[in-house]
Design a protein around this motif. Structure first.
Motif, PDB file in Angstrom:
ATOM      1  N   SER A  87       0.847  -1.188   0.000  1.00  0.00           N
ATOM      2  CA  SER A  87       0.000   0.000   0.000  1.00  0.00           C
ATOM      3  C   SER A  87       0.886   1.242   0.000  1.00  0.00           C
ATOM      4  O   SER A  87       0.474   2.311   0.414  1.00  0.00           O
ATOM      5  CB  SER A  87      -0.928   0.011   1.215  1.00  0.00           C
ATOM      6  N   ASN A 114      -3.452  -3.950  -5.667  1.00  0.00           N
ATOM      7  CA  ASN A 114      -2.601  -3.020  -4.923  1.00  0.00           C
ATOM      8  C   ASN A 114      -1.128  -3.376  -4.991  1.00  0.00           C
ATOM      9  O   ASN A 114      -0.289  -2.579  -4.561  1.00  0.00           O
ATOM     10  CB  ASN A 114      -3.058  -2.939  -3.466  1.00  0.00           C
ATOM     11  N   TYR A 117      -0.718  -1.336  -8.537  1.00  0.00           N
ATOM     12  CA  TYR A 117      -1.010   0.095  -8.561  1.00  0.00           C
ATOM     13  C   TYR A 117      -1.138   0.646  -7.143  1.00  0.00           C
ATOM     14  O   TYR A 117      -1.672  -0.015  -6.257  1.00  0.00           O
ATOM     15  CB  TYR A 117      -2.319   0.366  -9.316  1.00  0.00           C
ATOM     16  N   PRO A 119      -2.606   2.920  -4.106  1.00  0.00           N
ATOM     17  CA  PRO A 119      -3.978   3.277  -3.746  1.00  0.00           C
ATOM     18  C   PRO A 119      -4.233   4.765  -3.914  1.00  0.00           C
ATOM     19  O   PRO A 119      -3.304   5.575  -3.950  1.00  0.00           O
ATOM     20  CB  PRO A 119      -4.070   2.865  -2.278  1.00  0.00           C
ATOM     21  N   ARG A 120      -5.520   5.120  -3.998  1.00  0.00           N
ATOM     22  CA  ARG A 120      -5.923   6.517  -4.079  1.00  0.00           C
ATOM     23  C   ARG A 120      -6.806   6.853  -2.891  1.00  0.00           C
ATOM     24  O   ARG A 120      -7.517   5.987  -2.377  1.00  0.00           O
ATOM     25  CB  ARG A 120      -6.708   6.777  -5.371  1.00  0.00           C
ATOM     26  N   PRO A 121      -6.775   8.108  -2.440  1.00  0.00           N
ATOM     27  CA  PRO A 121      -7.681   8.492  -1.353  1.00  0.00           C
ATOM     28  C   PRO A 121      -9.129   8.316  -1.778  1.00  0.00           C
ATOM     29  O   PRO A 121      -9.510   8.652  -2.897  1.00  0.00           O
ATOM     30  CB  PRO A 121      -7.347   9.980  -1.125  1.00  0.00           C
ATOM     31  N   ARG A 122      -9.944   7.750  -0.860  1.00  0.00           N
ATOM     32  CA  ARG A 122     -11.373   7.589  -1.133  1.00  0.00           C
ATOM     33  C   ARG A 122     -12.148   7.921   0.123  1.00  0.00           C
ATOM     34  O   ARG A 122     -11.677   7.690   1.229  1.00  0.00           O
ATOM     35  CB  ARG A 122     -11.705   6.163  -1.565  1.00  0.00           C
ATOM     36  N   VAL A 144      -7.316   2.315 -13.368  1.00  0.00           N
ATOM     37  CA  VAL A 144      -7.584   3.735 -13.549  1.00  0.00           C
ATOM     38  C   VAL A 144      -6.473   4.370 -14.382  1.00  0.00           C
ATOM     39  O   VAL A 144      -5.282   4.124 -14.150  1.00  0.00           O
ATOM     40  CB  VAL A 144      -7.684   4.442 -12.180  1.00  0.00           C
ATOM     41  N   ALA A 147      -3.028   5.742 -12.935  1.00  0.00           N
ATOM     42  CA  ALA A 147      -2.766   5.140 -11.623  1.00  0.00           C
ATOM     43  C   ALA A 147      -1.254   5.013 -11.395  1.00  0.00           C
ATOM     44  O   ALA A 147      -0.485   4.764 -12.323  1.00  0.00           O
ATOM     45  CB  ALA A 147      -3.428   3.770 -11.532  1.00  0.00           C
ATOM     46  N   VAL A 148      -0.845   5.181 -10.140  1.00  0.00           N
ATOM     47  CA  VAL A 148       0.572   5.111  -9.789  1.00  0.00           C
ATOM     48  C   VAL A 148       1.050   3.668  -9.899  1.00  0.00           C
ATOM     49  O   VAL A 148       0.442   2.751  -9.336  1.00  0.00           O
ATOM     50  CB  VAL A 148       0.793   5.639  -8.359  1.00  0.00           C
ATOM     51  N   ASN A 286      -5.884  -0.581   3.166  1.00  0.00           N
ATOM     52  CA  ASN A 286      -5.459   0.532   2.346  1.00  0.00           C
ATOM     53  C   ASN A 286      -4.918   1.658   3.237  1.00  0.00           C
ATOM     54  O   ASN A 286      -5.500   1.980   4.268  1.00  0.00           O
ATOM     55  CB  ASN A 286      -6.666   1.022   1.532  1.00  0.00           C
ATOM     56  N   TYR A 288      -5.063   4.717   3.069  1.00  0.00           N
ATOM     57  CA  TYR A 288      -5.954   5.856   3.246  1.00  0.00           C
ATOM     58  C   TYR A 288      -7.184   5.516   4.080  1.00  0.00           C
ATOM     59  O   TYR A 288      -7.937   6.409   4.457  1.00  0.00           O
ATOM     60  CB  TYR A 288      -6.384   6.402   1.882  1.00  0.00           C
TER      61      TYR A 288
END
Length: 309
Positions: A87, A114, A117, A119-122, A144, A147-148, A286, A288
């Protein structure tokens, strides 16, 4: 004035206390689940399988690293890693260090979204609403755009160098003191990387036991494994629901699996056949949404045995 503000302040205080408990205590309260699964042929000696899943390593998680290292003291016959190790793009060395003692044992792995890629804030409230309303990718999601990229290749190389089998849409075999364990794996259905057509054909007839392995327990993967005759399927991804209601259970599974089977041992039926299914609640979250409530982080030691006469 007290009556006007007392109730809202009380609700706020309870909510804050719940967040502190779920992130500060329960998310770090690591457990070992023990499960017996009667899937071996008659006369075989029991096998002990350690399943680790959804580590979601973030830099500095020393307690998690120490706990994972301690699992080697169980001395399993083999290890199955069902993905989502990362993560944090910087977390690869810490995952390798934490799993180092376990990599001394035979093992196999699949990756989860994960691992590939970041994770993104949600908004957790939006996430729960979408899932409970049957929305947002219950059949899987395409990656996405933008995505990183996580450096999963370093994990793959370390696992491969240790002799663990890479089960990414492929098959492999572990030989344990004369026992032949056939493993069939899929890449992550959550981001639609599973390709069952590449591994179809059912269990290896020359093996003593055949297992199906996948990160996310989407029904299309479970149906395929079961219809092909695999006696046991191992998966992760769900986090056991992560935020559960005491005495009720999980609200979501983050896939199309029903909440009654969000974690632990159950069965799955397809094509007139029945498989045992074990879904690990995993030992992380995650970065976030680092919360767990009524769902402590875990690994599972599965003891495989012949059926009871």
């Amino acid at each position: 004035m007290r009556a006007r503000y007392g109730v809202p302040l009380g609700i706020t205080a309870v909510g804050a206390a719940g967040l502190l408990y779920s992130a500060g205590f329960e998310a770090r309260s690591f457990r070992l689940r023990r499960v017996t699964v009667p899937v071996l042929p008659p006369g075989m000696h029991p096998l002990r399988v350690l399943q680790v899943s959804d580590i979601h390593m973030v830099g500095g998680q020393r307690k998690k690293q120490r706990w994972l290292r301690s699992l080697a003291g169980l001395r399993p016959d083999f290890v199955i890693n069902t993905g989502d190790n990362l993560s944090d793009p910087e977390g690869v060395p810490e995952v390798i260090d934490a799993l180092g003692p376990l990599m001394e044992f035979p093992g196999a792995y699949v990756f989860g979204s994960n691992d590939y890629y970041g994770p993104r804030p949600r908004n957790p409230a939006r996430y729960l609403f979408e899932k409970t309303q049957g929305r947002h990718g219950l059949n899987g999601n395409a990656p996405v755009v933008g995505a990183v990229h996580n450096p999963w290749e370093g994990l793959r190389d370390a696992f491969d160098d240790a002799g663990w089998l890479n089960l990414t849409n492929t098959r492999g075999t572990l030989k344990l003191d004369g026992t032949r364990i056939a493993l069939t794996g899929l890449d992550d259905p959550h981001i639609k990387r599973d390709r069952y057509a590449q591994v179809t054909g059912g269990p290896d007839p020359d093996a003593d036991l055949s297992l199906g392995v996948v990160h996310a327990p989407y029904l299309r993967a479970l149906d395929a494994f079961t219809a092909d005759g695999y006696p046991l399927i191992l998966a992760g991804h769900t986090h056991g629901g992560q935020l559960c209601i005491p005495f009720y259970g999980a609200l979501v599974t983050n896939c199309d699996l029903d909440t009654d089977r969000v974690k632990g041992l159950s069965t799955h039926q397809s094509g007139g056949r029945t498989s045992h299914l074990h879904v690990s609640a995993g030992c992380g979250a995650n970065r976030y949404t680092p919360f767990r409530f009524a769902c402590p982080p875990e690994a599972t030691l599965l003891t495989l045995t012949p059926p009871t006469p």
